[in-house]
Design a protein around this motif. Structure first.
Motif: not given
Length: 595
Positions: A544-550, A435-445
């Motif tokens: 979620h609208r804020g998490f765009r991109g694989r 199980l692998m986490s997202p490699q990035d999060v939106p700038p706000a977080f």
């Protein structure tokens, strides 16, 4: 005259016996640090002897307090020191066995020290080393209370610790006053980071919720003969550079270790209960009754090294280990695995990124994870962590894990370079899930996540807390929280049904919808919980609208089926319902209107 000499001789013998027990207890306690931190059988007998001597010492000072007061000059801080050592024994036994009941034992002794004010006169002794012992006691007590989620008491202890540090600094002007100030700041920062979302009483006071596994929170499962594995060994590694930490526990480690434990049980025959074994001068805890789950170090607890009677899998906690330490502990967990057992590796770390343009070896040329942080510049190293050079020696590569896949292995990677672990081959045909986490999060977080703990780990720890966090919901009334939790429970139940359905369809129709590794791991309560919470995380972030991109969504290997599970309409519908209940529907993409 003869009678008086006899009494004095008896008193002298009591004092000598006390001194003997005290010296022996110190020798055994100091020897604990020389024991290997890994393996099960090497240290158990030694712990048993140490507990035995401290039990005798504690009972002895209770039974002969008047003589020891008058003839030996026994001081209250000395009683407190003995109680503190017993508390440390129980805490370290918890760390070595993962049995949360021993946390309660440690708490009983630490609470008795505070309740009986054993260290109240430490400042009047004009001994800086005694004040340091008092400060260390507070720091240890805070750790135990954090793990038991006694947050109200934690805040009281932090206030008391701050006063004690100030008194220590003003009285002795010590060289280590900056170190203690740093400890205090670490604790405060950790407490602030831990409270990601506040659940409130009707009177607006916060409620502390536990997220350990309990019968009420264990996901349902339709059992099958293919669900053969159980989680037996766990390695939790925390190496994130900037993350909030206290006492070699990063926030991610703190959350994950609770996720992989069952709720501790409080027994009516608790050996350290304040209502048992009270003798004369002091209502002190008594170490005389046998715990229902076994005396530490005794054969009754782990007969011949067997661990089938334990509630929790055994785990190791490693904070910023060297690569050699990490591999040694992995090898130990691998060696200790019984037949039908599985090994879980959880790593929270910053990525080491490769500059190789055309990688051919996915095991070593895509980079990996930083373990112990070394920021020395290295010419030609080809690896960097957040722009800083890393020595290759301090990077865990995917290829380093290949030998351990000879046994069933469940891997969780939480990092900004997590996806490089998706290429680990199954050379030995054993069950393997990554199980692998997202490699990035939106700038706000980004700033909060870097310091307050990973979003992916928060989803695995408390799915509802994570959803509230990404929708900017800072506090939730308890009645509303409980209503929303029913949607999460519905989601988990439905996801569990879909996983089982995929397996049935595979058998009946010959269509391989889901890899057999998931099915084999699915019978274990902890691994099933992690798999289903991963599904929750994936579905929520996809909608979620804020998490765009694989790169902003998690990945898993083998891949879970999309149409039959991750994008199934029934799961999306529950998320939309939950979003509407929280009044955050605008954060999610268009979908069906929810009742």
């Amino acid at each position: 005259m003869v009678k008086m000499e006899s009494t004095e001789e008896q008193d002298r013998k009591l004092v000598l016996e006390f001194c003997h027990l005290l010296e022996k207890s110190k020798q055994l306690f100091n020897g604990l640090r020389d024991l290997p931190q890994y393996g099960h059988r090497q240290w158990q007998a030694y712990f048993g002897r140490t507990f035995d001597v401290y039990t005798k010492l504690w009972k002895f000072q209770q039974q002969h307090r008047m003589v020891l007061d008058s003839k030996y000059g026994l001081k209250r801080w000395q009683i407190g020191e003995i109680a503190s050592k017993i508390g440390q024994l129980y805490y370290h036994y918890y760390l070595r066995t993962s049995e949360t009941n021993y946390l309660n034992e440690a708490y009983q002794f630490y609470a008795a020290i505070r309740g009986r004010a054993y260290y109240s006169r430490a400042a009047k002794e004009d001994r800086p080393d005694l004040m340091v012992k008092k400060l260390r006691y507070y720091a240890r007590f805070i750790v135990v209370c954090l793990l038991l989620k006694k947050m109200k008491l934690v805040r009281e202890l932090v206030t008391e610790l701050e006063k004690q540090i100030q008194e220590y600094t003003n009285t002795y002007e010590p060289e280590d006053h900056l170190e203690w100030s740093l400890v205090l700041e670490e604790i405060k920062g950790f407490i602030k980071a831990e409270a990601a979302v506040a659940v409130l009483h009707a009177d607006s006071n916060p409620i502390i919720l536990s997220h350990r596994l309990s019968p009420l929170t264990t996901p349902p499962c339709e059992r099958s003969p293919h669900m053969t594995l159980s989680l037996q060994e766990i390695l939790i590694v925390g190496s994130a550079c900037e993350q909030a930490k206290f006492s070699e526990l990063t926030m991610d480690m703190f959350r994950m270790l609770q996720t992989l434990e069952r709720e501790p049980t409080e027994s009516a025959t608790n050996p350290l209960s304040m209502s048992h074994g009270l003798h004369g001068h002091d209502a002190s805890p008594a170490a005389s009754r046998i715990p229902p789950y076994g005396v530490p170090g005794s054969k009754g607890y782990m007969e011949n090294g067997r661990r089938d009677c334990r509630d929790n899998p055994h785990k190791y906690l490693l904070y910023k280990p060297s690569i050699s330490q990490l591999l040694v502990f992995l090898a130990s967990g691998f060696k200790e695995l019984p037949l039908g057992g599985a090994l879980l590796l959880y790593m929270s770390a910053d990525g080491c990124f490769s500059t190789t343009k055309h990688p051919e070896d996915y095991g070593y040329e895509l980079g990996g994870l930083g373990t112990s942080v070394k920021r020395d510049s290295v010419d030609g190293g080809g690896l960097s962590c957040r722009g800083k050079s890393y020595k290759e020696n301090h990077c865990l590569y995917p290829g380093d894990l290949y030998p351990f896949t000879r046994r069933p292995m469940f891997i969780i990677i939480d990092s900004d370079n997590s996806f490089v672990f998706q290429h680990i081959p199954r050379y030995f045909g054993q069950p393997l899930v990554i199980l692998m986490s997202p490699q990035d999060v939106p700038p706000a977080f980004q700033a909060d996540v870097q310091h307050h703990g990973s979003l992916f780990t928060l989803f695995l720890h408390s799915p509802l807390t994570a959803l509230c966090y990404i929708c900017n919901v800072g506090d939730v009334p308890i009645h509303h929280w409980e209503r929303c939790q029913t949607y999460v429970d519905r989601f988990i139940t439905e996801a569990s049904r879909l996983v089982t359905r995929c397996r049935i369809d595979e058998i009946e129709q010959g269509i391989g919808f889901i890899d057999s590794s998931y099915v084999q791991f699915f019978g274990d309560d902890f691994l099933r919980t992690l798999i289903l919470r991963f599904v929750f995380c994936d579905v929520v972030l996809r909608l979620h609208r804020g998490f765009r991109g694989r790169h902003m969504r998690p990945r898993c290997e083998p891949q879970l089926p999309a149409n039959e599970l991750l994008e199934h309409p029934s799961l999306s519908h529950i998320i939309f319902q939950l979003a509407s209940a929280l009044d955050v529907r605008n954060h999610f993409s268009e979908g069906p209107e929810c009742d």
